[in-house]
Design a protein around this motif. Structure first.
Motif, mmCIF file in Angstrom:
data_model
loop_
_atom_site.group_PDB
_atom_site.id
_atom_site.type_symbol
_atom_site.label_atom_id
_atom_site.label_comp_id
_atom_site.label_asym_id
_atom_site.label_seq_id
_atom_site.Cartn_x
_atom_site.Cartn_y
_atom_site.Cartn_z
ATOM 1 N N LEU A 56 0.818 -1.213 0.000
ATOM 2 C CA LEU A 56 0.000 0.000 0.000
ATOM 3 C C LEU A 56 0.857 1.271 0.000
ATOM 4 O O LEU A 56 0.526 2.237 -0.678
ATOM 5 N N GLN A 72 2.880 4.304 -0.656
ATOM 6 C CA GLN A 72 3.273 4.978 -1.892
ATOM 7 C C GLN A 72 4.602 5.716 -1.748
ATOM 8 O O GLN A 72 5.092 6.321 -2.696
ATOM 9 N N PHE A 73 5.152 5.695 -0.549
ATOM 10 C CA PHE A 73 6.294 6.571 -0.268
ATOM 11 C C PHE A 73 7.559 5.808 0.116
ATOM 12 O O PHE A 73 8.498 6.380 0.636
ATOM 13 N N HIS A 127 4.612 9.767 5.082
ATOM 14 C CA HIS A 127 3.758 10.953 4.968
ATOM 15 C C HIS A 127 2.623 10.947 5.995
ATOM 16 O O HIS A 127 1.750 11.803 5.946
ATOM 17 N N CYS A 177 0.020 8.859 6.453
ATOM 18 C CA CYS A 177 -1.346 8.650 5.952
ATOM 19 C C CYS A 177 -2.123 7.641 6.793
ATOM 20 O O CYS A 177 -3.342 7.590 6.722
ATOM 21 N N GLY A 236 -2.282 4.504 6.425
ATOM 22 C CA GLY A 236 -2.765 3.368 5.647
ATOM 23 C C GLY A 236 -2.220 2.036 6.110
ATOM 24 O O GLY A 236 -2.953 1.042 6.192
ATOM 25 N N ARG A 243 0.038 22.312 7.972
ATOM 26 C CA ARG A 243 -1.349 21.889 8.215
ATOM 27 C C ARG A 243 -1.726 22.067 9.672
ATOM 28 O O ARG A 243 -2.826 22.513 9.999
ATOM 29 N N SER A 298 5.027 25.743 -5.427
ATOM 30 C CA SER A 298 4.796 24.309 -5.273
ATOM 31 C C SER A 298 3.835 24.097 -4.107
ATOM 32 O O SER A 298 3.269 25.041 -3.573
ATOM 33 N N CYS A 299 3.674 22.832 -3.692
ATOM 34 C CA CYS A 299 2.560 22.564 -2.787
ATOM 35 C C CYS A 299 2.638 23.349 -1.463
ATOM 36 O O CYS A 299 1.612 23.800 -0.981
ATOM 37 N N ILE A 329 1.076 26.866 -2.179
ATOM 38 C CA ILE A 329 -0.368 26.796 -2.432
ATOM 39 C C ILE A 329 -1.110 26.491 -1.128
ATOM 40 O O ILE A 329 -2.157 27.065 -0.834
ATOM 41 N N LEU A 370 -11.311 8.283 6.324
ATOM 42 C CA LEU A 370 -9.937 7.773 6.378
ATOM 43 C C LEU A 370 -8.890 8.820 6.013
ATOM 44 O O LEU A 370 -7.754 8.755 6.468
ATOM 45 N N TYR A 381 -5.698 14.023 5.087
ATOM 46 C CA TYR A 381 -5.302 15.302 4.468
ATOM 47 C C TYR A 381 -6.524 16.175 4.166
ATOM 48 O O TYR A 381 -6.402 17.189 3.488
ATOM 49 N N LEU A 423 -5.566 19.475 -4.938
ATOM 50 C CA LEU A 423 -4.515 20.235 -4.255
ATOM 51 C C LEU A 423 -4.215 19.658 -2.874
ATOM 52 O O LEU A 423 -3.101 19.760 -2.371
ATOM 53 N N GLU A 476 -2.709 13.725 -1.168
ATOM 54 C CA GLU A 476 -1.289 13.401 -0.981
ATOM 55 C C GLU A 476 -0.868 12.222 -1.865
ATOM 56 O O GLU A 476 0.302 11.906 -1.952
ATOM 57 N N GLY A 477 -1.833 11.576 -2.482
ATOM 58 C CA GLY A 477 -1.514 10.418 -3.317
ATOM 59 C C GLY A 477 -1.128 9.200 -2.503
ATOM 60 O O GLY A 477 -0.285 8.410 -2.923
ATOM 61 N N CYS A 478 -1.739 9.022 -1.332
ATOM 62 C CA CYS A 478 -1.311 7.950 -0.417
ATOM 63 C C CYS A 478 -2.005 6.619 -0.693
ATOM 64 O O CYS A 478 -1.600 5.592 -0.168
ATOM 65 N N LYS A 479 -3.097 6.635 -1.455
ATOM 66 C CA LYS A 479 -3.805 5.422 -1.895
ATOM 67 C C LYS A 479 -4.677 4.770 -0.823
ATOM 68 O O LYS A 479 -5.282 3.732 -1.076
ATOM 69 N N VAL A 480 -4.745 5.352 0.356
ATOM 70 C CA VAL A 480 -5.540 4.725 1.423
ATOM 71 C C VAL A 480 -7.005 4.633 1.018
ATOM 72 O O VAL A 480 -7.637 3.577 1.151
ATOM 73 N N ALA A 540 -7.503 1.920 -1.680
ATOM 74 C CA ALA A 540 -7.374 0.544 -1.207
ATOM 75 C C ALA A 540 -8.557 0.121 -0.337
ATOM 76 O O ALA A 540 -8.937 -1.050 -0.331
ATOM 77 N N LEU A 541 -9.123 1.076 0.387
ATOM 78 C CA LEU A 541 -10.147 0.695 1.370
ATOM 79 C C LEU A 541 -11.575 1.048 0.949
ATOM 80 O O LEU A 541 -12.511 0.838 1.701
ATOM 81 N N PHE A 561 -6.881 5.808 -9.627
ATOM 82 C CA PHE A 561 -5.610 6.290 -9.079
ATOM 83 C C PHE A 561 -4.611 6.555 -10.210
ATOM 84 O O PHE A 561 -3.565 5.902 -10.296
ATOM 85 N N GLU A 587 2.419 21.425 -7.454
ATOM 86 C CA GLU A 587 2.828 20.024 -7.451
ATOM 87 C C GLU A 587 3.815 19.696 -6.340
ATOM 88 O O GLU A 587 4.551 20.551 -5.859
ATOM 89 N N GLU A 588 3.826 18.411 -5.996
ATOM 90 C CA GLU A 588 4.808 17.903 -5.041
ATOM 91 C C GLU A 588 5.899 17.184 -5.807
ATOM 92 O O GLU A 588 6.051 17.350 -7.002
#
Lengths: 287, 289
Positions: free
Chosen positions: A76, A78-79, A97, A99, A101, A148, A172-173, A176, B77, B80, B95, B98-102, B105-106, B114, B141-142
């Motif tokens: 799972l 991604q990092f 990060h 998350c 997960g 945040r 960049s992020c 923003i 879940l 962010y 924006l 985070e692209g974490c996929k949680v 997946a769930l 994705f 972008e990150e």
């Protein structure tokens, strides 16, 4: 209202503008330094800091005995923060990060929440204003999670007055993220090729947010007219022009707030303040 | 293969103007702009783009409204706050994602796609000072760190191909993601600073980062004459840390004038040229020490 002082390019005078606005903001406000990689506002405002607290992000820790090496967490992530190598579960907390997960998908309950230090959040007062600053830990790569946590304070801060944000440079992020909550954005630039190029990037980046924006041209008589022409052609109001002078550069180098130190500059910043307020109000009545 | 990265901690200290001058003074260097968020070196070097490639990195979650049953699991879940609920149901704010996929997946309905993200463009170009590798991240972008790593790899590969042994990089401001990536595996950091409270504060932070990477450091004070006392303080702090001083550059309009002409300041016959030549010689000596 929430106001963000931003800029595409570093060194154009964000902190000069923020500190001068703070000095001339004629109602108690909250001054927030969100440029957490290089927070500099406190160097000019000399706030009394009543609290300095460490900020953390949740990262996984592993109970090796419970782990069955099923790889659900690693698949799972991604990092690349958690992986199974040669039958060993490896966690790289600095890549995480936060998350959550991996903790959510682990069928064995072999992962539990640990933490990584992001930096610190300092709170206090600067004259009649409240002051909040984030300072990223040296070695920490991710500024958005710390930002945040500071942004979560905004609803409470906004109850007592305006918020002035000193945003990080760039588009960049992190940049923003810093302006996302604002009712109005002030873009500080300088009339040089570098200044113009980065100003254009910032304008392109912030325009989709649909917030009122105005420009402050620092060192206004230094370079060429590209910034002014661009503002005219794209209906970007120029809210202030700060002349180029060695006196200003020297006052800044002594840590002084230029609006109150140098004759003739105060009206520039009171006008800027009033134009910012008018733009944010106008937006509020439209909304 | 040797690599120099020019950094500052604080934006606006003069990194890019100094890098442009060093690019002019260097024989046989591959040039690299690692400030992928707001690159400016190309404005001095007017690169002729030879190859352009897309930079794809990370993914973003996108809810398919046809498959979504509105259970709200994803919103619960997401750490962010990227999942928004409006009249039409749930959607994801790109924006904030985070692209974490949680959520992907769930999601009980597998209703979240994705796709990979196209974060920017990168380029290999010819300039009058040699080959340049540079990029432009799209706004918001990150993954700037990943792009920095990619540019450094390309620059080194091109240096090998051309039989050159120096890569000269213009770094990003700050101490975060892109700066950390630019420091990895570099031989020398040139810190350009200015004698202001911000300059000193940010110098100390970026210096700490250099020490963690055990990188050799040279400190160059730009606009030194704005505050000679603070310049002294910066220099004595730097030598106390064992850093080499790469010189002092006075505050001079020649820097902006050169920028307006799209030239390196050393190409304009300015008084700064001998100073920058000396600085560059000192930097090279430190690199080879």
């Amino acid at each position: 209202m929430i106001y963000a002082v931003a800029s595409g390019k570093g060194g154009t005078g964000k902190t000069t503008v923020s500190s001068s606005l703070a000095a001339l903001w004629d109602a108690p406000a909250a001054l927030v330094d969100l440029d957490v990689e290089e927070p500099n506002l406190h160097l000019f405002l000399n706030p009394d800091l009543s609290s300095v607290e460490k900020a953390w992000i949740e990262v996984p820790e592993a109970d090796e005995d419970k782990c069955t090496r099923c790889r659900a967490c690693a698949d799972l992530c991604q990092f690349k923060a958690i992986t199974v190598m040669a039958d060993t579960l490896l966690v790289f907390p600095e890549m995480c990060h936060g998350c959550g997960g991996c903790l959510a998908v682990c069928p064995e309950g072999a992962l539990f929440p640990g933490r990584r230090e992001l930096g610190e959040i300092c709170k206090g007062t600067a004259g009649r204003h409240r002051f909040v600053m984030g300072r990223l830990r040296v070695g920490e790569a991710m500024s958005p999670p710390l930002m945040r946590q500071i942004r979560e304070l905004f609803p409470a801060l906004a109850k007592d007055g305006d918020i002035l944000i000193d945003a990080p440079p760039g588009v960049s992020c992190p940049a923003i993220n810093a302006v996302a909550d604002a009712d109005c954005i002030v873009l500080v630039t300088e009339p040089t090729p570098f200044g113009f190029h980065d100003f254009k990037l910032a304008w392109e980046a912030f325009t989709p947010l649909g917030k009122p924006m105005g420009a402050v041209i620092n060192r206004a008589d230094l370079g060429d007219s590209q910034v002014t022409d661009f503002c005219r052609d794209n209906n970007i109001p120029v809210w202030a022009e700060i002349p180029y002078s060695r006196d200003i550069a020297q006052a800044y180098s002594r840590g002084e707030i230029i609006a109150t130190m140098l004759k003739g500059l105060e009206p520039v910043f009171t006008t800027l303040r009033d134009r910012m307020r008018a733009a944010a109000r106008k937006e509020a009545t439209h909304a | 293969m040797r690599e120099i990265v020019v950094i500052s901690g604080k934006g606006g200290a003069g990194k890019t103007s100094m890098t442009g001058a060093f690019a002019h003074l260097a024989d046989n260097a591959i040039l690299c702009d690692l400030d992928v968020d707001a690159p400016d070196l190309h404005l001095l070097l007017s690169p002729q783009i030879k190859t352009e490639e897309s930079f794809l990195s990370g993914n973003e979650a996108v809810i398919d409204p046809d498959r979504c049953i509105g259970c709200g699991q994803c919103a619960e879940l997401c750490r962010y706050n990227a999942v928004r609920e409006d009249a039409d149901g749930y959607r994801i704010d790109p924006l904030a994602c985070e692209g974490c996929k949680v959520c992907v997946a769930l999601c009980p309905e597998q209703a979240i796609d994705f796709p990979q993200k196209h974060c920017g463009q990168w380029y290999v170009s010819d300039t009058r000072f040699g080959t340049m590798v540079h990029a432009q991240l799209f706004p918001g972008e990150e993954n700037s760190g990943r792009l920095v790593t990619l540019l450094k790899q390309k620059a080194r590969a091109i240096a090998e191909e051309q039989g050159l042994d120096l890569v000269l990089c213009d770094g990003a401001p700050g101490i975060g993601c892109p700066v950390i990536s630019s420091m990895a595996g570099t031989n020398l950091a040139v810190i350009v600073t200015e004698p202001t409270p911000s300059g000193l504060h940010d110098l100390k932070r970026v210096a700490e980062l250099c020490d963690r990477f055990r990188t050799k450091v040279a400190v160059l004070v730009n606009k030194w004459d704005i505050n000679p006392d603070l310049t002294e303080e910066i220099e004595s702090w730097s030598t106390g840390r064992g850093y080499t001083l790469a010189g002092r550059i006075p505050h001079d309009r020649a820097v902006v004038d050169a920028m307006l002409e799209r030239k390196a300041v050393t190409e304009t016959g300015s008084d700064l040229t001998p100073l920058l030549e000396r600085s560059w010689a000192g930097i090279l000596a430190l690199l080879d020490s």
